[in-house]
Design an enzyme around this catalytic site. Sequence first.
Site, mmCIF file in Angstrom:
data_model
loop_
_atom_site.group_PDB
_atom_site.id
_atom_site.type_symbol
_atom_site.label_atom_id
_atom_site.label_comp_id
_atom_site.label_asym_id
_atom_site.label_seq_id
_atom_site.Cartn_x
_atom_site.Cartn_y
_atom_site.Cartn_z
ATOM 1 C CB CYS A 94 0.497 0.339 -1.444
ATOM 2 S SG CYS A 94 0.398 0.754 0.318
ATOM 3 C CB CYS A 109 1.592 -2.710 5.887
ATOM 4 S SG CYS A 109 -0.168 -2.846 5.488
#
Length: 387
Positions: free
Chosen positions: A199, A101
């Site tokens: 997440c 990410c």
Amino acid sequence: MRILAAMSGGVDSAVAAARLVEAGHDVVGVHLALSRNRGTLRTGSRGCCTVEDALDARRAANLLGIPFYVWDFSERFADDVVDDFISEYAAGRTPNPCLRCNERIKFAAVLEKALALGFDAVATGHYAEIREDAAGHRELHRAAAWAKDQSYVLGVLTAAQLDHAVFPLGATPSKDEVRAEAAARGLTVAAKPDSYDICFIPDGDTRGWLADKMGAEPGEILDQSGAKVGTHAGAHAFTVGQRKGLNLGVPAPDGRPRFVLEVRPSSNQVVVGPKEALAVAELAGARFSWAGQPPVDAEAGFACQVQVRAHGEPVPAMARVVDAGVDAGSAAAAGARELVIRPEAALDGVAPGQSAVVYVGTRVLGQVTIDRTVSAAPLPAALPVPV
């Protein structure tokens, strides 16, 4: 400077933005919407990027008196992070989605858009420091508070990205100080729990999430001799070094625990063995990058420390860049180059797909996604060759 502050809705990014405002920078806050099916509320400290987080980020920006926007990166996140996570597990590897990410979203897609809009830099609440060497080149270093240091997940940043990155919390001695500062500033996120786990899997059930995305097909669990010692409901649920959840039907002859040594997606098999068989004497990969200036002696070899987990201990090592195929067992494509790392002491439970971050002192020199490892103890000759 005109700085785009990435605001996750947590205390770290809120305080980072506040410090930039106080320093006199022209700051704009942005929250990244990374899922189009976000949960409305967090579950304690699990998950992030929820609607609640976006509202917390907006409240912080309003208090600081800065403009605030929500940018939809959900499609890019799905392609570059979530799909990559699935494909890596499907190939029997163990990926790090936070590192991906940072590499592909926060400091690639977001930074690219920020520069196009006229911003000078992107700031985050990561605990890491940027320093300059004698020649003015920017370097990435560990944070002052090693317990909170996040330089490992930033090891993918390139020299060009470091030129436009700001980490206001890097020199902060403790997270308690950040929370106290947030409270003093009137930020409502001062006592908000830190998020953890992956997440996009907020309930923490990675095995169940993968089974839902990839399906689950029963297969065999083998010992090092190739004998069947159990069955599993899907090879993707296992990772190298795993001990729990094996449910073996045949105990080890010596009665000691066994660990996952290898995952074979092509044959849907999992290989288990004793803990000492997890020892790795060498690791290598073709997907490597330098965080700033590369070492001048990369091909000759250089002394460093290697860290293979976000909160792992750095281990002294020697590293060098070689042509693919120079070292036996190379899986890199023809014509590619590999970063090969040999730790002074064997590492335990290192899996292909993990990231190895290379340090020299506190400086992050670079990173490599591990393609292959070399065992410190050769496997028995009877171990069947994967098909």
